[in-house]
Scaffold this motif. Structure first.
Motif: not given
Length: 173
Positions: A98-100, A102-103, A128-133
């Protein structure tokens, strides 16, 4: 790599044989399950395997145990409509973090090991995908490098992150 040989796979000459190499899936590798699925589908495309049933059969014949143990319900009772797509979607659902997750892994820190900075950065970017600047990703990446490299690379503040990672490679050669 497991290999299956198929005959009459839905396109062209009825006497044609196809070698389909289903790559082994290694858990927690960069690119993850989506890259593995893309490799499988590329094998089907090259062999001109087009029917859902043929794709399903080839994939089931070559799946490693670490995957079959998660999708045995579909293997043992395949749907009559879109069996391959159903199996593929379940595999992705079971193995794609999940995105969570991964982050969380990114924030916890990943080991650079013996890889080049650009390879380490690529894994960070994948997590990071698109979840981290980009600004946060830049700082996290620089935090993993030697201070002497960071001193040189900070001058390149306008450089894209990919270019920054390539420049870091040159410093570490």
């Amino acid at each position: 790599m497991p290999e299956t040989t198929a005959k009459n796979c839905g396109a062209g000459d009825q006497n044609r044989f196809y070698n389909i190499l289903i790559p082994d899936y290694k858990v927690n590798t960069p690119g993850g399950i989506t890259t593995w699925v893309k490799q499988v589908e590329t094998q089907f495309k090259l062999a001109k395997v087009i029917s859902e049933e043929d794709k399903f059969d080839h994939l089931v014949a070559s799946l490693p145990h670490k995957i079959t143990s998660h999708v045995f319900d579909i293997i043992n009772n395949p749907p009559s409509v879109s069996p391959y797509t159903t199996l593929k979607d379940k595999i992705i659902k079971e193995f794609e973090p999940s995105d969570a997750e991964c982050v969380k892994k990114l924030l916890k820190g990943i080991s650079g090991g013996d890889c080049k900075p650009s390879e380490y950065f690529r894994e960070m970017k994948s997590l990071a995908k698109d979840k981290v600047t980009d600004d946060v990703l830049r700082e996290m990446f620089l935090d993993q490098l030697l201070k002497s490299a960071v001193d040189i690379l900070t001058v390149l503040s306008t450089t894209s992150l990919d270019e920054l990672a390539k420049a870091a490679d040159e410093l570490y050669e």
